[in-house]
Structures are given as structure tokens and as C-alpha cells.
Design an enzyme around this catalytic site. Sequence first.
Site, PDB file in Angstrom:
ATOM      1  N   ASN A   8       0.863  -1.180   0.000  1.00 50.01           N
ATOM      2  CA  ASN A   8       0.000   0.000   0.000  1.00 50.01           C
ATOM      3  C   ASN A   8       0.902   1.233   0.000  1.00 50.01           C
ATOM      4  OD1 ASN A   8      -1.803   2.048   0.548  1.00 50.01           O
ATOM      5  ND2 ASN A   8      -2.330   1.324   2.617  1.00 50.01           N
ATOM      6  N   TRP A   9       1.017   1.844  -1.164  1.00 53.89           N
ATOM      7  CA  TRP A   9       1.918   3.000  -1.286  1.00 53.89           C
ATOM      8  C   TRP A   9       1.320   4.259  -0.667  1.00 53.89           C
ATOM      9  CZ3 TRP A   9       4.515   3.050  -6.853  1.00 53.89           C
ATOM     10  CH2 TRP A   9       5.282   1.895  -6.997  1.00 53.89           C
ATOM     11  N   LYS A  10       0.036   4.219  -0.338  1.00 54.17           N
ATOM     12  CA  LYS A  10      -0.647   5.397   0.231  1.00 54.17           C
ATOM     13  C   LYS A  10      -0.451   6.593  -0.698  1.00 54.17           C
ATOM     14  CE  LYS A  10      -0.175   3.237   4.716  1.00 54.17           C
ATOM     15  NZ  LYS A  10      -0.068   3.356   6.145  1.00 54.17           N
ATOM     16  N   HIS A  93      -9.522   1.066   4.923  1.00 54.61           N
ATOM     17  CA  HIS A  93      -8.260   1.288   5.644  1.00 54.61           C
ATOM     18  C   HIS A  93      -8.506   2.252   6.799  1.00 54.61           C
ATOM     19  CE1 HIS A  93      -4.180   2.511   6.558  1.00 54.61           C
ATOM     20  NE2 HIS A  93      -3.774   1.427   5.926  1.00 54.61           N
ATOM     21  N   GLU A  95      -6.885   4.632   7.905  1.00 54.71           N
ATOM     22  CA  GLU A  95      -6.635   6.057   7.593  1.00 54.71           C
ATOM     23  C   GLU A  95      -7.847   6.671   6.904  1.00 54.71           C
ATOM     24  OE1 GLU A  95      -2.910   5.544   5.524  1.00 54.71           O
ATOM     25  OE2 GLU A  95      -1.904   5.058   7.415  1.00 54.71           O
ATOM     26  N   GLU A 160      -5.313  -5.057  10.746  1.00 51.97           N
ATOM     27  CA  GLU A 160      -4.289  -4.031  10.971  1.00 51.97           C
ATOM     28  C   GLU A 160      -4.604  -3.270  12.251  1.00 51.97           C
ATOM     29  OE1 GLU A 160      -2.262  -2.752   7.067  1.00 51.97           O
ATOM     30  OE2 GLU A 160      -4.101  -1.614   7.226  1.00 51.97           O
ATOM     31  N   GLY A 166       2.492   2.182  10.686  1.00 55.51           N
ATOM     32  CA  GLY A 166       3.449   3.261  10.507  1.00 55.51           C
ATOM     33  C   GLY A 166       4.193   3.656  11.769  1.00 55.51           C
ATOM     34  N   SER A 204       3.422  -2.198  10.255  1.00 51.99           N
ATOM     35  CA  SER A 204       4.871  -2.234  10.462  1.00 51.99           C
ATOM     36  C   SER A 204       5.503  -3.571  10.095  1.00 51.99           C
ATOM     37  CB  SER A 204       5.216  -1.825  11.902  1.00 51.99           C
ATOM     38  OG  SER A 204       4.799  -0.492  12.151  1.00 51.99           O
ATOM     39  N   GLY A 225       2.788  -1.200   4.251  1.00 52.64           N
ATOM     40  CA  GLY A 225       2.802   0.208   3.887  1.00 52.64           C
ATOM     41  C   GLY A 225       4.205   0.676   3.583  1.00 52.64           C
ATOM     42  N   GLY A 226       4.859   1.268   4.578  1.00 55.20           N
ATOM     43  CA  GLY A 226       6.155   1.902   4.380  1.00 55.20           C
ATOM     44  C   GLY A 226       7.176   1.045   3.642  1.00 55.20           C
TER      45      GLY A 226
HETATM   46  P1  PGA Z   1       2.843   0.230   7.586  1.00 53.15           P
HETATM   47  O1  PGA Z   1       1.376   0.453   6.961  1.00 53.15           O
HETATM   48  O2  PGA Z   1       3.381  -1.043   7.002  1.00 53.15           O
HETATM   49  O3  PGA Z   1       3.630   1.442   7.133  1.00 53.15           O
HETATM   50  O4  PGA Z   1       2.680   0.155   9.044  1.00 53.15           O
HETATM   51  C1  PGA Z   1       0.500  -0.631   6.797  1.00 53.15           C
HETATM   52  C2  PGA Z   1      -0.800  -0.152   6.223  1.00 53.15           C
HETATM   53  O5  PGA Z   1      -1.251   0.950   6.541  1.00 53.15           O
HETATM   54  O6  PGA Z   1      -1.422  -0.881   5.414  1.00 53.15           O
END
Ligand code: PGA
Length: 252
Positions: A8-10, A93, A95, A160, A166, A204, A225-226
Site C-alpha cells: 500500500n503506497w498510500k 483502511h 486512515e 491491521e 506506521g 509495520s 505500507g512503508g
Molecule cells: P505500515 O502500513 O506497514 O507502514 O505500518 C501498513 C498499512 O497501513 O497498510
Amino acid sequence: MRQLIAGNWKMNGLAGAGAAIAGAVRQGAAGLACDLVICPPATLLIPLAQALAGSPVELGGQDCHAAQSGAHTGDIAAPMLRDAGARWVILGHSERRAAHGESDSAVHAKVLAAVAAGLAPIVCVGESEAERAAGRHEAVIAGQLAAGLPEGFAGVVAYEPIWAIGTGRTASLADIAAMHAFIRARLAARHAAGAAARILYGGSVKAENARDILAVPEVGGALVGGASLDAAAFLAIGHACAQDTCIQANRG
Ligand code: PGA
């Protein structure tokens, strides 16, 4: 069923950098024992679809609207994602739940729209730190699953924990195992396809912790994500999908 590693590049990635990451992932994807999906910003779906054509790496969107088209300025419909080359879409998600007020019923409607457009949904669920501290985590997840997933749901669920996204903190392996078993039981009880559906862990996940997390029973992959913005790290997570855990993820 193979484990699934979804990146997930966001809201990250301009054309040049995005193409470089996707190209490196494409090169390193051969022979991996898992399925790989990249969910870039919508602006990059078409160029990345071209860059990844003929490779096993698939694309996904990060959200879609519940309507197929119409007067919804700034939104993207599921058929548009599909048209741009996506086969998957992340929905619900945390977010988006937090920043856009997405409710479980909104997620439910989006899942229906995604499936109607031929997209495979990856539906995110997760509890806050306060909810876990209060011992409410199972109730929160049960509520999100019950209200967010339509009857007969056959997509992917991503667990999650919000406090792990993150932050560099991950849930303990025991907590991941317990929650994945809980989600499996809920899915199997309600949906015929739920006994075999992949349940991803997210929060993470990195090259350093992927092997342990991906070996936990009922973990069918990871939502990353990251670390997905670094091709080498993303591929290392893919390499952490051992063949034997894939078989384990398929049981039922
Ligand atoms: P993260 O994000 O790996 O940076 O913690 C995961 C996500 O939001 O899907």
C-alpha cells in the site's frame, strides 16, 4: 492458496520513482512463492499496468466509491480502477475510516461495488490502542466484520491494529495468532468462502519481522505500507513467505 503480499503506497509516488520501484519488483518477483500486489496512487495505475504487463505482479486501488459513476467530485469508481489495470482494491483502511469518516456500512457498499466491477476487495479491520487496552479488540473486529462484509463475502480481510500502522510497533505473534483465529472463526461461520479466505496481517511489517509473522497460523499474507516503497524490502517480505506456511494458510 499462496500467501498474498500487498503493498500500500498510500499517497506516495510520482511517475519516475513509481516506475523504478515497480520495475525492480517485477525483476525480483520471479520464483516467489507468494502472490504480489502493488496498490499505488490512482495516478500511477495506468503506467504501472504497462510496466508490469506480462509479469505476475498485480495492481490494486486504495479505495473506491460505492457508485459505479456519477456526480462525485474527486472520487474514483471501481470500474475506473478496473479499467486502469487494477484487479484488487483496499477498502476500509483505518486512515480512510479516520480521515474520511468511513463507516462500516460505507465499507459494505464499497465492497459490493468492487465485486460488481470485478475487483477483489482487501477489507481492513483493526482496533485502536485504547480499545485493546480496554479488552474490546475482539468486539471491535467482530463489529467491523459483521457490518462491513456483505453476505457471501469471498475477498481478503486485512487485520491491521491501528496502533501498529506506521509506528514500527507490531502486535505480538501470540496476539496476531489469537486475532487471526478469531477472524477465521467469524468468517467461516458467516460466509461459505470464509473457511479459505486469506487473512492478512498489516502494521509495520518489514523484512526483519516478516518471516515470523508470516509463519503464524492463519496468516495468509501481509499488507505492507512503508516497506512497500522500497523494492528490496518488499521483495524480502515476499521471500519470507515460506512454502510450508502457504500450505498452512490453505487449510480448511
Ligand atoms: P505500515 O502500513 O506497514 O507502514 O505500518 C501498513 C498499512 O497501513 O497498510
